[in-house]
Write an enzyme that holds these catalytic residues in place. Structure first.
Site, PDB file in Angstrom:
ATOM      1  N   HIS A 113       6.124  64.045  38.314  1.00  0.00           N
ATOM      2  CA  HIS A 113       6.348  63.275  39.534  1.00  0.00           C
ATOM      3  C   HIS A 113       6.489  64.255  40.683  1.00  0.00           C
ATOM      4  CE1 HIS A 113       7.780  60.312  42.342  1.00  0.00           C
ATOM      5  NE2 HIS A 113       7.603  59.363  41.439  1.00  0.00           N
ATOM      6  N   HIS A 171       7.836  63.789  34.281  1.00  0.00           N
ATOM      7  CA  HIS A 171       8.248  62.407  34.516  1.00  0.00           C
ATOM      8  C   HIS A 171       7.767  61.428  33.457  1.00  0.00           C
ATOM      9  CE1 HIS A 171       9.438  58.921  36.793  1.00  0.00           C
ATOM     10  NE2 HIS A 171       8.198  58.467  36.880  1.00  0.00           N
ATOM     11  N   ARG A 223      -1.303  58.427  34.600  1.00  0.00           N
ATOM     12  CA  ARG A 223      -0.811  57.053  34.731  1.00  0.00           C
ATOM     13  C   ARG A 223      -0.813  56.594  36.181  1.00  0.00           C
ATOM     14  NH1 ARG A 223       4.850  54.809  35.418  1.00  0.00           N
ATOM     15  NH2 ARG A 223       5.357  56.952  35.964  1.00  0.00           N
TER      16      ARG A 223
END
Length: 512
Positions: free
Chosen positions: A232, A336, A371
């Site tokens: 992240h 993350h 993702r």
């Protein structure tokens, strides 16, 4: 003492996050044993999710647009059929959560209040309580589980091994307070979350190192795409562990990334701050690696409205003397989410008979190499429901009696983190990957406290060493170009160890 009287031959669900709780509820009235090393909703990444859950419910949106965004973010490695199926069930997944007591934020006209996050072409992110989505969903699901008579919760109990007989799951090795016991069961749903705890800088609970992955691969299940770790780009840059997350939704509301001189350094990149996470994370990493600092600046976009829109993040910042209405927020990348995991099919079945996997520990093919923000909670709900339906249709009893084993040592993550953080971070290089394999292989073979964390770390390193090109969350400075035709990779424990041994025998490592 672990009391298992009356619990044998029930369906076992390992993990108390959103995926595990939904699966347990959807299996009712079939008897289920829910196993979690902490209390329900504790020490799980689900409860920390700020961004929300993605669902194409807006008047200007549809599952096809959602799919296009997902495939684009996945950098050529998504399974389009799997992704289309999961995303098309979004409306039903939201309805299921509402049935279990989740109350999503709504606009004044009563429709869902939809937000936008990076790499989404539409506003399609649903929240609960602003930036408390994960916590509020977990709270509602926990209450539902506590009132469901078919669910027995074993809290404070840790699953450490899968027991097999004749190549099938036959039980779960459990531990608590230095004692061990085996729950006999022929049906196990793994919902143990991710592996961010393998890194020094992570937004995940510190103990989450991929225990479910270690259990599954040791028992014979194949792993898929282990190299793809999402970092992240905007964790709050402090000395605490784990690092607090500054949700992508803040950038979705117009906050900008600036360096220590106040310069926006992403304007030359398509979509700037709303580029896919891997792109943003690398840009932030490069500024910091060059001796600079990076800040998230919401002063112009949100200003005094920050506290109302993001009350949880406001509180996090205030605890460190930061007022987002007046101060840029110091940030840095942090591990993350893990796109790889236990290889499963469209109903969550792994390659090991009688083992299903759902949530972050599973690799369905939805996320590919990177993702798309907020797709993970949607995947957890959809796959939990599918797995529950599949398990319910295949009820069976354990075939073997297994004596209680000796307790295993508590996992040692501290020995593994330096290697992972140095060689398997945002930017990787072949020499570093080979060094990581050389460092991790002896730890795996030692069968000591670091063996399980080292096994998951070794799998990531081996998959990363084999992928000699850059794709999504896997970026190699020695192979920076995108792969022409990236492929999803599967490996068993035997294959992982074989490749590790072959790398370890290369001349540059023998003489190092």
């Amino acid at each position: 003492m672990i009391r298992l009287e009356g619990l044998h031959d029930r369906i076992a669900i390992i993990g108390g996050g959103i995926a595990g709780l939904v699966a347990a509820l959807e299996l009712a009235p079939q008897p289920v044993v829910l196993i979690t090393r902490a209390g329900l909703g504790q020490e799980c990444s689900s409860a920390w999710a700020q961004g929300g859950i993605a669902a194409a419910l807006g008047a200007d949106d549809d599952p096809a647009r959602h799919l296009a965004d997902t495939l684009r973010a996945g950098d050529g490695l998504c399974d389009a059929t799997v992704a289309s199926g999961i995303l098309s069930e979004a409306a039903e997944a939201i309805a299921v959560l509402e049935r279990y007591g989740v109350r999503f934020d709504r606009a004044q006209d009563g429709t869902f209040a939809l937000a936008r996050e990076a790499a989404h072409s539409r506003r399609r992110i649903l929240h609960v309580g602003g930036d408390r989505t994960g916590a509020e969903i977990m709270s509602a699901l926990t209450r539902a589980v506590q009132h469901c008579p078919s669910i027995t919760c074993l809290t404070g109990v840790e699953a450490r091994r899968l027991v097999t007989a004749d190549g099938c799951v036959a039980g779960v090795h459990l531990q608590a307070m230095g004692q061990a016991a085996v729950l006999r069961t022929a049906q196990v749903i793994m919902a143990t979350g991710g592996c961010g705890g393998l890194f020094d800088a992570s937004t995940n609970p510190s103990g989450n190192f991929g225990q479910g992955l270690a259990m599954a691969v040791r028992a014979g299940a194949a792993l898929r795409d282990m190299e793809f770790v999402q970092f992240h780009p905007t964790a709050l840059a402090t000395d605490q562990a784990p690092l607090a997350l500054i949700s992508e939704a803040v950038r979705g509301e117009g906050a900008a990334l600036i360096d220590q001189k106040g310069k926006r350094f992403m304007l030359h990149i398509a979509n700037a701050e709303l580029a896919p996470r891997d792109v943003v994370a690398r840009a932030v990493h490069q500024v910091i690696a060059g001796g600079g600092r990076v800040f998230l600046d919401a002063r112009a976009s949100l200003g005094a409205g920050f506290a109302k829109r993001f009350p949880g993040i406001q509180a996090l910042c205030a605890a460190h003397g930061i007022d987002p209405a007046r101060d840029p927020i110091p940030i840095r990348p942090a591990a993350h989410y893990h796109m790889g995991g236990i290889a499963v099919n469209q109903t969550g079945q792994s390659t090991l008979p009688r083992l299903w996997a759902i949530g972050e520990c599973a690799a369905t093919g939805l996320h590919g190499a990177n993702r798309l923000a907020s797709n993970s909670l949607l995947e957890a709900v959809v796959m939990a429901r599918r797995a529950a339906s599949d398990v319910a249709a295949s009820t069976m009893r354990a075939r073997a009696f297994v004596p209680n084993p000796a307790a295993l040592p508590d996992p040692d993550l501290a020995t593994v983190r330096p290697t992972m953080s140095q060689h398997l971070g945002v930017i990787r290089h072949g020499a570093g990957l080979r060094n990581a394999i050389s460092n991790l292989l002896p730890l795996v073979q030692s069968c000591g406290p670091a063996s399980d964390p080292a096994l998951v770390a070794l799998a990531i390193a081996v998959f990363a060493e084999q992928r000699r090109g850059s794709c999504g969350g896997h970026y190699r400075s020695d192979f920076p170009e995108p792969e022409i035709s990236p492929r999803s990779n599967l490996m068993t424990l035997t294959e992982i160890l074989s490749h590790a041994h072959s790398v370890n025998q290369e001349p540059q490592l023998r003489t190092a």
